[in-house]
Structure formats: structure tokens, C-alpha cells
Design an enzyme around this catalytic site. Structure first.
Site, mmCIF file in Angstrom:
data_model
loop_
_atom_site.group_PDB
_atom_site.id
_atom_site.type_symbol
_atom_site.label_atom_id
_atom_site.label_comp_id
_atom_site.label_asym_id
_atom_site.label_seq_id
_atom_site.Cartn_x
_atom_site.Cartn_y
_atom_site.Cartn_z
ATOM 1 N N ASP A 89 -6.767 44.247 -6.611
ATOM 2 C CA ASP A 89 -5.989 43.231 -5.892
ATOM 3 C C ASP A 89 -6.680 41.880 -6.078
ATOM 4 O O ASP A 89 -7.901 41.770 -5.923
ATOM 5 C CB ASP A 89 -5.896 43.598 -4.397
ATOM 6 C CG ASP A 89 -4.859 42.787 -3.668
ATOM 7 O OD1 ASP A 89 -3.904 43.394 -3.148
ATOM 8 O OD2 ASP A 89 -5.006 41.535 -3.594
ATOM 9 N N ILE A 90 -5.896 40.868 -6.391
ATOM 10 C CA ILE A 90 -6.463 39.544 -6.690
ATOM 11 C C ILE A 90 -7.163 38.946 -5.454
ATOM 12 O O ILE A 90 -8.112 38.180 -5.593
ATOM 13 C CB ILE A 90 -5.364 38.596 -7.238
ATOM 14 C CG1 ILE A 90 -5.975 37.443 -8.002
ATOM 15 C CG2 ILE A 90 -4.423 38.111 -6.176
ATOM 16 C CD1 ILE A 90 -6.550 37.796 -9.324
ATOM 17 N N GLU B 247 5.117 41.514 -0.078
ATOM 18 C CA GLU B 247 4.905 40.334 -0.919
ATOM 19 C C GLU B 247 5.430 40.544 -2.333
ATOM 20 O O GLU B 247 6.076 39.651 -2.888
ATOM 21 C CB GLU B 247 3.400 40.010 -0.941
ATOM 22 C CG GLU B 247 3.035 38.782 -1.728
ATOM 23 C CD GLU B 247 1.520 38.567 -1.794
ATOM 24 O OE1 GLU B 247 0.775 39.017 -0.895
ATOM 25 O OE2 GLU B 247 1.086 37.958 -2.781
ATOM 26 N N HIS C 243 3.934 49.772 -4.985
ATOM 27 C CA HIS C 243 2.486 49.865 -5.184
ATOM 28 C C HIS C 243 1.824 50.476 -3.965
ATOM 29 O O HIS C 243 2.338 50.379 -2.843
ATOM 30 C CB HIS C 243 1.871 48.499 -5.492
ATOM 31 C CG HIS C 243 2.175 47.430 -4.485
ATOM 32 N ND1 HIS C 243 3.371 46.750 -4.472
ATOM 33 C CD2 HIS C 243 1.453 46.937 -3.449
ATOM 34 C CE1 HIS C 243 3.360 45.864 -3.484
ATOM 35 N NE2 HIS C 243 2.207 45.979 -2.834
ATOM 36 N N HIS D 116 -1.866 50.498 -1.949
ATOM 37 C CA HIS D 116 -3.170 49.857 -1.778
ATOM 38 C C HIS D 116 -4.219 50.943 -1.545
ATOM 39 O O HIS D 116 -4.025 51.824 -0.687
ATOM 40 C CB HIS D 116 -3.185 48.964 -0.527
ATOM 41 C CG HIS D 116 -2.278 47.770 -0.587
ATOM 42 N ND1 HIS D 116 -2.740 46.502 -0.881
ATOM 43 C CD2 HIS D 116 -0.946 47.640 -0.384
ATOM 44 C CE1 HIS D 116 -1.721 45.639 -0.841
ATOM 45 N NE2 HIS D 116 -0.625 46.306 -0.534
HETATM 46 P P1 5GP Z 1 2.241 43.686 -0.436
HETATM 47 O O1 5GP Z 1 3.405 43.448 -1.366
HETATM 48 O O2 5GP Z 1 1.848 45.149 -0.394
HETATM 49 O O3 5GP Z 1 2.443 43.112 0.923
HETATM 50 O O4 5GP Z 1 0.986 42.915 -1.046
HETATM 51 C C1 5GP Z 1 0.873 42.641 -2.413
HETATM 52 C C2 5GP Z 1 -0.575 42.526 -2.822
HETATM 53 O O5 5GP Z 1 -0.617 42.135 -4.185
HETATM 54 C C3 5GP Z 1 -1.396 41.533 -2.036
HETATM 55 O O6 5GP Z 1 -2.521 42.177 -1.455
HETATM 56 C C4 5GP Z 1 -1.792 40.458 -3.069
HETATM 57 O O7 5GP Z 1 -3.110 39.979 -2.876
HETATM 58 C C5 5GP Z 1 -1.651 41.203 -4.377
HETATM 59 N N1 5GP Z 1 -1.231 40.347 -5.493
HETATM 60 C C6 5GP Z 1 -0.218 39.445 -5.470
HETATM 61 N N2 5GP Z 1 -0.097 38.864 -6.681
HETATM 62 C C7 5GP Z 1 -1.034 39.426 -7.475
HETATM 63 C C8 5GP Z 1 -1.386 39.232 -8.844
HETATM 64 O O8 5GP Z 1 -0.816 38.434 -9.584
HETATM 65 N N3 5GP Z 1 -2.412 39.997 -9.319
HETATM 66 C C9 5GP Z 1 -3.064 40.914 -8.538
HETATM 67 N N4 5GP Z 1 -4.064 41.615 -9.110
HETATM 68 N N5 5GP Z 1 -2.759 41.110 -7.237
HETATM 69 C C10 5GP Z 1 -1.753 40.373 -6.715
#
Ligand code: 5GP
Length: 131
Positions: A29-30, A88, A93, A95
């Protein structure tokens, strides 16, 4: 338009890759909650994890199981937590987060680690995954 994770799968956007097979990819995760916070995705873009067909969901979880074992070996911790949000990024995905206490799981608490540290963490997890 392809999701940001599909762009990562295609190699159009870089990532710190920790594991891959023909149908799945795992990368850091970035903005990790903790060093080693890994995202496990199906390469095929489906928005909502629980819309995956059963066989693809099970295959993804089996891949995540192997990644979680590699993650725990590389980043010693009490447990590897698994979480699903998808608020987001509209590409299914999982975690995986190395944790030592319940409070380590806090999606409001994100880190920004230097690139060389991310690369080194990814390499450690990848090495364990390859064993
Ligand atoms: P969620 O969709 O589960 O709420 O969170 C998405 C996750 O993806 C977040 O923790 C965010 O930091 C991570 N994320 C968003 N954009 C990128 C990216 O371009 N690269 C990576 N490696 N992680 C990302």
C-alpha cells in the site's frame, strides 16, 4: 477507464511488488498503516470483492494466505490482520497489515515511507514468498 490497480497490473504505474501469479498481484500500500501493509488483488478488474465469482474469491484468498505467511515471516508481528474496505479504489482488494495490537488497525493513520525503505520491505516479503 481502467482502475489505478489495473494500471499497476499493466505496468503503466509502478508498485512495490511482493508477489504475483497468473491471476493475482500483491504489492505494498502506497500509504501503509504499518510497514509491510500489503494489498492483494485479482488481476481481473472487478469493483466489489464480494461480487467475485466463488472460484475467483477462493483463489484470491488462497493467494492472500500465502502472502500473509510471507508477510509475517518478513515483518515479525503478533498477527497479520485482513481487512476489506474498497471505499477508495473500485478494484477488489484485500488489505493485509502486520499488527501487534488492535489499535494498529486504523485507516485514519497512514504512513509515508521513503522509497528505499518500501523497496527493501517489498524485497523481504518477496524473498519469503519465494521460499
Ligand atoms: P480502500 O479502497 O480499501 O478504501 O483503500 C485503498 C487503498 O489503496 C488505500 O489504503 C490507499 O493507500 C491505497 N492506494 C491508493 N492508490 C494507490 C496506488 O496508486 N498505489 C498503491 N500501492 N496503493 C494505493
Amino acid at each position: 477507464m481502467a482502475s489505478i490497480f489495473s494500471m499497476i497490473v499493466a505496468g503503466d504505474i509502478p508498485c512495490y511488488k511482493v508477489a504475483e501469479d497468473d491471476r493475482h498481484l500483491a504489492f505494498l500500500d502506497i500509504n501503509p498503516m504499518a510497514p509491510g501493509h500489503t494489498l492483494v488483488i485479482p488481476k481481473r478488474e472487478v469493483d466489489y470483492l464480494f461480487d467475485l465469482p466463488e472460484d475467483e474469491y477462493v483463489a484470491l484468498e488462497l493467494f492472500a494466505l500465502k502472502v500473509a505467511k510471507a508477510l509475517k515471516a518478513a515483518m515479525p508481528c503478533v498477527r497479520v490482520a485482513e481487512a476489506v474496505l474498497g471505499m477508495e479504489v473500485p478494484h477488489a482488494h484485500i488489505h493485509l497489515v502486520p499488527i501487534n495490537s488492535e489499535s494498529d488497525v486504523d485507516f485514519r493513520h497512514k504512513l509515508s515511507l521513503p522509497g528505499d525503505e518500501m523497496a527493501s520491505i517489498a524485497a523481504r516479503i518477496a524473498a519469503e514468498f519465494g521460499k
